[in-house]
Scaffold this motif. Structure first.
Motif, short mmCIF file in Angstrom:
data_model
loop_
_atom_site.label_atom_id
_atom_site.label_comp_id
_atom_site.label_asym_id
_atom_site.label_seq_id
_atom_site.Cartn_x
_atom_site.Cartn_y
_atom_site.Cartn_z
N LEU A 1 35.61 -63.62 -9.18
CA LEU A 1 35.24 -64.75 -10.03
C LEU A 1 36.30 -65.11 -11.07
CD1 LEU A 1 32.94 -66.69 -10.93
CD2 LEU A 1 32.05 -64.83 -12.34
N LEU A 2 36.97 -64.08 -11.61
CA LEU A 2 37.82 -64.32 -12.79
C LEU A 2 39.30 -64.19 -12.47
CD1 LEU A 2 35.71 -62.14 -15.28
CD2 LEU A 2 35.57 -64.61 -14.95
N THR A 3 40.10 -65.04 -13.07
CA THR A 3 41.56 -65.03 -12.87
C THR A 3 42.24 -64.72 -14.21
OG1 THR A 3 42.01 -67.30 -13.54
CG2 THR A 3 41.17 -66.99 -11.29
N PRO A 4 43.57 -64.63 -14.23
CA PRO A 4 44.25 -64.37 -15.51
C PRO A 4 44.03 -65.47 -16.55
CG PRO A 4 45.70 -63.90 -13.67
CD PRO A 4 44.48 -64.54 -13.09
N GLU A 5 43.51 -66.61 -16.13
CA GLU A 5 43.21 -67.68 -17.10
C GLU A 5 41.91 -67.43 -17.84
OE1 GLU A 5 43.91 -71.93 -15.95
OE2 GLU A 5 43.95 -70.98 -13.96
N ASP A 6 41.10 -66.47 -17.34
CA ASP A 6 39.74 -66.29 -17.84
C ASP A 6 39.63 -65.04 -18.72
OD1 ASP A 6 38.97 -68.51 -16.28
OD2 ASP A 6 38.92 -67.19 -14.51
N ALA A 7 38.43 -64.84 -19.29
CA ALA A 7 38.21 -63.65 -20.13
C ALA A 7 36.85 -63.04 -19.83
CB ALA A 7 38.27 -64.05 -21.61
N VAL A 8 36.79 -61.71 -19.94
CA VAL A 8 35.51 -61.03 -19.80
C VAL A 8 35.28 -60.19 -21.05
CG1 VAL A 8 36.57 -59.22 -18.36
CG2 VAL A 8 34.11 -59.49 -18.36
N LEU A 9 34.07 -60.27 -21.60
CA LEU A 9 33.73 -59.55 -22.83
C LEU A 9 32.63 -58.56 -22.47
CD1 LEU A 9 34.02 -62.89 -23.51
CD2 LEU A 9 34.22 -61.89 -25.77
N SER A 10 32.91 -57.27 -22.66
CA SER A 10 32.04 -56.24 -22.10
C SER A 10 31.55 -55.29 -23.19
CB SER A 10 32.88 -55.49 -21.05
OG SER A 10 32.22 -54.37 -20.57
N ASP A 11 30.26 -54.96 -23.16
CA ASP A 11 29.70 -53.98 -24.10
C ASP A 11 30.37 -52.63 -23.85
OD1 ASP A 11 26.68 -53.50 -25.68
OD2 ASP A 11 27.77 -51.75 -24.94
N GLU A 12 30.73 -51.92 -24.92
CA GLU A 12 31.50 -50.67 -24.74
C GLU A 12 30.71 -49.59 -24.00
OE1 GLU A 12 32.47 -48.94 -28.54
OE2 GLU A 12 30.39 -48.99 -29.22
N ALA B 1 38.49 -65.25 -27.86
CA ALA B 1 38.62 -65.58 -26.43
C ALA B 1 38.53 -67.08 -26.15
CB ALA B 1 37.56 -64.83 -25.63
N GLN B 2 38.43 -67.89 -27.23
CA GLN B 2 38.30 -69.34 -27.02
C GLN B 2 39.52 -69.93 -26.30
OE1 GLN B 2 35.45 -71.48 -27.63
NE2 GLN B 2 34.85 -69.35 -27.45
N LYS B 3 40.65 -69.24 -26.40
CA LYS B 3 41.88 -69.78 -25.80
C LYS B 3 41.86 -69.73 -24.27
CE LYS B 3 44.28 -65.41 -26.84
NZ LYS B 3 43.66 -64.71 -27.96
N HIS B 4 40.92 -68.97 -23.70
CA HIS B 4 40.90 -68.83 -22.25
C HIS B 4 40.04 -69.90 -21.59
CE1 HIS B 4 42.95 -65.15 -23.11
NE2 HIS B 4 41.92 -64.69 -23.80
N ARG B 5 40.25 -70.08 -20.28
CA ARG B 5 39.55 -71.15 -19.56
C ARG B 5 38.04 -70.90 -19.50
NH1 ARG B 5 40.60 -71.76 -13.15
NH2 ARG B 5 39.62 -69.70 -13.29
N LEU B 6 37.67 -69.68 -19.16
CA LEU B 6 36.25 -69.35 -18.97
C LEU B 6 35.99 -68.00 -19.61
CD1 LEU B 6 34.59 -69.68 -15.49
CD2 LEU B 6 34.35 -67.55 -16.74
N ARG B 7 34.80 -67.85 -20.23
CA ARG B 7 34.44 -66.59 -20.85
C ARG B 7 33.16 -66.07 -20.19
NH1 ARG B 7 36.92 -69.83 -23.45
NH2 ARG B 7 35.22 -71.32 -23.21
N LEU B 8 33.17 -64.79 -19.86
CA LEU B 8 31.98 -64.17 -19.25
C LEU B 8 31.59 -62.95 -20.09
CD1 LEU B 8 30.02 -64.01 -16.77
CD2 LEU B 8 31.65 -62.43 -15.76
#
Ligand code: PLP
Length: 425
Positions: free
Chosen positions: A151-162, A197-204
């Motif tokens: 789903l995600l490319t280098p243009e995107d971001a993933v934010l994960s609970d530690e 992470a606003q600078k990325h295309r997509l945030r998950l």
């Protein structure tokens, strides 16, 4: 003639090396490897983190027989939350699927491994979660390994609970997106990371729905609000929620009233939904279509065996007919939590069938778990590095098929053992 020659040759081999005996080490490289492995294994033993496996000689259920031991052990450490692993209708459905569709497919899905039962189960999962479509995997570990990379490319971001499950962490490692890790269930930290992470295309945003070590539930309402504010998608892993959390057992998103705000759900068929094996992703149809094209654990691994599909399909039927089983589990959870609290124990989490009995000291957790087994109660102690230092506990998991008597015997044993070892005054 040739047959006799083969038999003679096999006999000769059997008489020499010993047919069926392990091959001895050969060559310097293997000897070196063995030395390295032995030393690593010794380190694990030395660190006190060796995981041994108890052998069960009966079906999975509330009462077990351990190999070489007595029967009637009360089991409080399976993820068999609804008791469907040994439900007669689930077993019958597996046998019927086995007889009608065979042992397995000998193929991945896209070559010749898709049967009508796979399509039916995917449709049923999507309907259960009120999503557009679903895709099956051999496990939820695979579903988590497959989704982020697809789903995600280098243009995107993933934010994960530690504190996300290891399979989410590994899945995220496999993808090339920008990675952000926020503090466990900390909404301030998530907001800070979303801003960054606003600078990325997509945030998950990716989180477990319910966390298996503490039995705590992700604050999905707040997560979804932040996701809306910062234009992000929400992914949840529902392995410890599907089938029993929420008024009709749909999961954490139903419990917290955000079914329309969570975009992607991954979950397992190997816990509450019959307990055989298998996992899935459910969500928007184009996403599922893309996973069928790109997700590597799906593309390059064998189809789920028919018997396994039969189990999960029947489990979902039972849950869609009635939520009586889930309600019975909730009542038993409540009984255990309140009686243990009155007895003087601290139980983490709230209303979840994962009930961590907090003890603090690693040795105490291990000795108490052993003594519980001597009293016929099977529970497991967890300590560092599985949980933070000083937060050792015994994790108790409640199932719909525990009787009130089972629960009460467990509380009594905890009280006796707790007093004996100084965990209770
Ligand atoms: N995600 C979570 C939160 C889990 O607890 C587990 C299993 O322990 C998995 C994923 C993996 O599920 P499966 O056993 O279907 O691979």
């Amino acid at each position: 003639m040739w047959r006799m020659a083969v038999v003679r040759a096999l006999r000769a081999r059997g008489a020499g090396a010993g047919a069926g005996t392990p091959r001895a080490a050969s060559g310097g490289a293997e000897a070196q490897l063995r030395r390295r492995l032995e030393s690593e294994l010794e380190d694990i033993r030395g660190a006190g983190t060796w995981k041994s496996e108890r052998v069960i000689a009966s079906r999975q259920g509330p009462h077990l027989r351990l190999a070489g031991g007595s029967a009637g052990i009360i089991n409080f450490c399976a993820n068999n939350y609804l008791g469907l692993s040994s439900h007669p209708e689930v077993i019958r459905a597996a046998v019927e699927a086995l007889e009608k569709f065979g042992a397995g497919l000998s193929s991945v899905r896209f070559i010749c491994g898709t049967q009508s039962i796979h399509k039916d189960l995917e449709e049923k999962i999507a309907r259960f979660h009120q999503r557009e479509d679903a895709i099956l995997y051999a496990s939820c570990f695979d579903a988590n390994a497959g989704i982020f990379e697809a789903l995600l490319t280098p243009e995107d971001a993933v934010l994960s609970d530690e504190l996300n499950h290891a399979s989410i962490i590994d899945g995220i490692r496999l993808c090339k997106a920008n990675k952000y890790r926020y503090k466990h269930m900390d909404m301030q930290d998530l907001e800070a990371k979303l801003k960054e992470a606003q600078k990325h295309r997509l945030r998950l945003v990716a989180t477990d729905g319910a966390f298996s070590m503490d039995g705590d539930i992700a604050p999905l309402r707040e997560i979804c609000q932040l996701a809306q504010k910062y234009d992000a998608l929400v992914f949840i892993d529902e392995c410890h929620a599907t089938g029993f959390l929420g008024p009709s057992g749909r999961g954490t998103d139903e419990l917290l009233g955000v079914m329309d705000k969570v975009t992607i759900i991954n979950s397992t068929l190997g816990k509450a939904l019959g307990g055989a094996a298998g996992g899935y992703t459910t969500g928007p149809k184009p996403l599922i279509d893309l996973l069928r094209q790109r997700s590597r654990p799906y593309l390059f691994s064998n189809s789920l065996p028919p018997a396994v599909v039969g189990c999960a399909s029947k489990a979902l039927d039972l849950l869609m007919e009635s939520n009586a089983i889930a309600q019975s589990m909730a009542a038993k959870t409540q009984r255990f939590r309140s009686k243990m609290t009155v007895a003087g124990f601290t139980i983490l989490g709230k209303d979840h069938p994962i009930c961590p009995v907090m003890l603090g000291d690693a040795r105490l957790a291990s000795v108490m778990a052993e003594d519980m087994l001597n009293r016929g109660i099977y529970v497991i102690g967890f300590s560092y590095p599985v949980v933070p230092k000083g937060k050792a506990r015994i994790r108790v998991q409640i199932s719909a098929v525990h009787s009130d008597e089972d629960i009460d015997r467990c509380v009594e044993a905890f009280t006796e053992v707790g007093r004996k070892h100084g965990a209770l005054s």
